[in-house]
Enzyme design. Structure first.
Site, PDB file in Angstrom:
ATOM      1  N   ASP A   1       0.392  19.684 -20.352  1.00 52.45           N
ATOM      2  CA  ASP A   1      -0.520  18.561 -20.467  1.00 52.45           C
ATOM      3  C   ASP A   1       0.106  17.666 -21.530  1.00 52.45           C
ATOM      4  OD1 ASP A   1      -2.494  16.742 -20.861  1.00 52.45           O
ATOM      5  OD2 ASP A   1      -4.066  18.166 -21.395  1.00 52.45           O
TER       6      ASP A   1
ATOM      7  N   PHE B   1      -7.893  20.042 -23.653  1.00 55.50           N
ATOM      8  CA  PHE B   1      -8.609  18.788 -23.893  1.00 55.50           C
ATOM      9  C   PHE B   1      -9.914  18.832 -23.079  1.00 55.50           C
ATOM     10  CE2 PHE B   1      -9.613  14.349 -22.875  1.00 55.50           C
ATOM     11  CZ  PHE B   1      -9.911  13.942 -24.157  1.00 55.50           C
ATOM     12  N   ASP B   2     -10.922  18.051 -23.490  1.00 52.84           N
ATOM     13  CA  ASP B   2     -12.254  18.202 -22.872  1.00 52.84           C
ATOM     14  C   ASP B   2     -12.278  17.948 -21.365  1.00 52.84           C
ATOM     15  OD1 ASP B   2     -11.836  15.546 -23.466  1.00 52.84           O
ATOM     16  OD2 ASP B   2     -13.841  15.133 -24.205  1.00 52.84           O
TER      17      ASP B   2
ATOM     18  N   TYR C   1       0.843  -1.205   0.000  1.00 58.12           N
ATOM     19  CA  TYR C   1       0.000   0.000   0.000  1.00 58.12           C
ATOM     20  C   TYR C   1       0.870   1.243   0.000  1.00 58.12           C
ATOM     21  CZ  TYR C   1      -3.880   3.109   1.227  1.00 58.12           C
ATOM     22  OH  TYR C   1      -4.809   4.099   1.215  1.00 58.12           O
TER      23      TYR C   1
ATOM     24  N   ALA D   1       0.185  14.288 -22.507  1.00 54.88           N
ATOM     25  CA  ALA D   1      -0.221  12.915 -22.834  1.00 54.88           C
ATOM     26  C   ALA D   1       0.610  12.358 -23.993  1.00 54.88           C
ATOM     27  CB  ALA D   1      -1.706  12.890 -23.186  1.00 54.88           C
TER      28      ALA D   1
ATOM     29  N   LYS E   1      -1.424   7.203 -23.145  1.00 61.14           N
ATOM     30  CA  LYS E   1      -0.963   7.492 -24.517  1.00 61.14           C
ATOM     31  C   LYS E   1       0.539   7.192 -24.588  1.00 61.14           C
ATOM     32  CE  LYS E   1      -4.889  10.042 -24.153  1.00 61.14           C
ATOM     33  NZ  LYS E   1      -5.680  10.128 -22.919  1.00 61.14           N
TER      34      LYS E   1
ATOM     35  N   HIS F   1     -20.902  14.307 -24.672  1.00 62.74           N
ATOM     36  CA  HIS F   1     -20.688  13.430 -25.830  1.00 62.74           C
ATOM     37  C   HIS F   1     -20.568  11.963 -25.444  1.00 62.74           C
ATOM     38  CE1 HIS F   1     -16.922  14.875 -24.203  1.00 62.74           C
ATOM     39  NE2 HIS F   1     -16.303  13.822 -24.689  1.00 62.74           N
TER      40      HIS F   1
HETATM   41  N1  F0G Z   1      -5.108  15.570 -21.788  1.00 64.17           N
HETATM   42  C1  F0G Z   1      -5.095  15.218 -23.079  1.00 64.17           C
HETATM   43  C2  F0G Z   1      -4.334  16.040 -24.072  1.00 64.17           C
HETATM   44  C3  F0G Z   1      -5.809  14.089 -23.494  1.00 64.17           C
HETATM   45  O1  F0G Z   1      -5.804  13.760 -24.784  1.00 64.17           O
HETATM   46  C4  F0G Z   1      -6.519  13.333 -22.535  1.00 64.17           C
HETATM   47  C5  F0G Z   1      -7.294  12.168 -22.917  1.00 64.17           C
HETATM   48  C6  F0G Z   1      -6.482  13.741 -21.197  1.00 64.17           C
HETATM   49  C7  F0G Z   1      -5.756  14.864 -20.856  1.00 64.17           C
HETATM   50  C8  F0G Z   1      -7.219  12.998 -20.110  1.00 64.17           C
HETATM   51  O2  F0G Z   1      -6.613  11.798 -19.859  1.00 64.17           O
HETATM   52  O3  F0G Z   1      -8.292  10.042 -20.485  1.00 64.17           O
HETATM   53  O4  F0G Z   1      -6.291   9.502 -19.104  1.00 64.17           O
HETATM   54  O5  F0G Z   1      -8.138  10.817 -18.155  1.00 64.17           O
HETATM   55  N2  F0G Z   1      -7.574  11.883 -24.089  1.00 64.17           N
HETATM   56  C9  F0G Z   1      -8.272  10.719 -24.580  1.00 64.17           C
HETATM   57  C10 F0G Z   1      -8.603  10.917 -26.032  1.00 64.17           C
HETATM   58  C11 F0G Z   1      -9.400  10.249 -23.753  1.00 64.17           C
HETATM   59  O6  F0G Z   1      -9.366  10.077 -26.557  1.00 64.17           O
HETATM   60  O7  F0G Z   1      -8.117  11.842 -26.666  1.00 64.17           O
HETATM   61  P1  F0G Z   1      -7.391  10.479 -19.377  1.00 64.17           P
END
Ligand code: F0G
Length: 460
Positions: free
Chosen positions: A216, A125-126, A72, A218, A259, A451
């Protein structure tokens, strides 16, 4: 073919996929409320919904899983991950999270100290936008003008508009800007890269105004490889050196490791040297994600990630990765399908506003083409347009996206060029019928991140 590099791996394990009949696809899509997110994956033949957590791990990663230490607190797996992240970023503090949005929910409220503070990104990102808003902030996008000129051959369409950034800070007041987030690559713009020159400018402006810079990241490894290919002076640097130079230009690194971590689940928060901010994140991570040495991940997840982070920086892999995206983009362009050109790092973005100009933005042309692509070939793509953008948090009006994109997102090390040929054939067929398609009406719409769960019915 000779223009594209070959995969630097061979296949050791396979997962069967099956194309169900057209009649079945019609029935399944209707049942899913005309939203491919709601389809069962067994009803999908080629799944290009996302590159997030959908890639294949290497045998080194599978072997590393067996070494997972499931303690843990203070797990050996955590220290292996921490060492890798410190080595890549040069940052002092590392906290795992279960995925990118886990890292966001821990870190962003510590930056947005008062309701109404602004966060500026090239494009949020969304989920990042959602976490800014949930923390009481307001998200502003500030991408360069070249970004949405889809045919323009411009090497860094993910860049910030530097003049706009400066004037936004002046207009809103520097004390009201919680952070600048550099999204690399810029996912919503088509996985488009951001240049080091641009990031240096962003960093300079941020430092002058006392604003923290967040990466950010990814897809930071794909971004670094684009820099090596396209930015003067970086051809002889390794991707790892370029990545390090990138991290030097920020204070905080948030990552969805699903990613460029080459794992199925995982996220990271890394902090350059701000101990106070680290403490704040440590406080929040415990109730939100878990103890700071696991943050929602099992020990084995952390071990697989420690290996995946290194593999994602290997240059033969990155060359192949960017080439497979370019290959699909070239096929589609040759077939007359309008795309964001040049192609980005993880996906081909298709301009559905041009494919079905008769459908208004708030009847979601790209969602319509996604549905047609599923009916045509059992292929699942995703809408990156006005449906995803959502409503204005103040007025609740539907926001209009700059482009109505359909995203063909390529999972890492997963599909062959034969699959991509098939995807191109199906989409070329669908695009030709674009002017006949009708829009969609909501049957159900959730108040946030609509979405994912929305249900529709086609217009009569
Ligand atoms: N930032 C970026 C640039 C992303 O593309 C994503 C996720 C996230 C943050 C959030 O990360 O999904 O691990 O919680 N992108 C995916 C996509 C879901 O389909 O583009 P997460």
């Amino acid at each position: 073919m000779n223009n594209y590099s070959l995969p630097p791996f061979k296949i050791k394990m396979v997962e069967p996929i099956k194309l169900i009949s057209r009649e079945e696809r019609i029935e399944r899509l209707k049942k899913a409320g005309f939203n491919p997110f709601r389809l069962k994956s067994e009803d999908v033949f080629i799944d290009l919904l996302t590159d997030s957590g959908t890639g294949a791990m290497s045998h080194f990663q599978w072997a590393a899983l067996m070494m997972g230490d499931e303690a843990y607190a203070g797990s050996r797996s955590f220290f292996r991950l921490e060492e890798t992240v410190k080595d890549i970023t040069g940052y002092k503090y590392v906290i795992p999270a279960h995925q990118g949005r886990g890292a966001e929910q821990v870190a962003l409220p510590n930056l947005i100290k008062r309701p109404g503070m602004y966060v500026i990104s090239n494009i949020h990102f969304d989920t990042t936008r959602a976490h800014v808003e949930l923390a009481g902030g307001r998200a502003i996008d500030c991408v360069c003008k070249e970004c949405f000129d889809l045919e323009l051959d411009y090497p860094f369409k993910g860049n910030f508009d530097i003049l706009k950034l400066e004037s936004l800070i002046k207009q809103k007041g520097k004390e009201n800007i919680a952070a600048i987030i550099m999204t690399i690559t810029n996912n919503s713009a088509g996985g488009q890269p951001v240049s080091l020159a641009n990031m240096k400018e962003v960093n300079r402006i941020a430092k002058t105004n006392g604003i923290p810079v967040v990466i950010d990241g990814a897809r930071y490894a794909e971004n670094a490889y684009f820099i090596k290919l396209r930015e003067d002076g970086y051809q002889n640097k390794t991707v790892k050196e370029i990545a390090k130079e990138t991290f030097d230009l920020a204070d905080i690194f948030l990552m969805s490791s699903k990613k460029d971590g080459l794992v199925n689940i995982g996220g990271l928060i890394a902090i350059k040297d701000n101990e106070e901010f680290f403490r704040l994140c440590q406080v929040r991570v415990i109730p939100m994600e878990g103890f700071p040495t696991y943050g929602g991940l099992s020990g084995r997840d952390m071990d697989a990630l420690a290996v995946g982070l290194k593999e994602a920086l290997e240059e033969d892999y990155l060359q192949y990765r960017l080439d497979e995206i370019r290959y699909l983009g070239d096929k589609l362009q040759a077939g007359g399908v309008p795309i964001q050109y040049p192609t980005g790092g993880h996906a081909v973005f298709v301009d559905c506003g041009a494919i079905c100009p008769q459908i208004p933005f708030d009847q979601f042309p790209a969602q319509v083409v996604c549905n047609e692509l599923y009916l045509e070939g059992g292929i699942r793509a995703v809408e990156i347009g006005s449906l995803l953008l959502g409503r204005d948090p103040d007025t609740h009006e539907n926001l209009k996206a700059d482009k109505e994109f359909l995203r063909l997102t390529i999972p890492r090390r997963t599909y062959t060029l034969e699959h991509l040929n098939y995807v191109a054939e199906c989409l070329i067929k669908v695009a030709k019928k674009g002017p006949q398609f009708k829009g969609l009406d909501f049957v159900y719409e959730s108040p946030i991140l609509r979405h994912f769960t929305a249900e529709f019915k086609p217009k009569e």
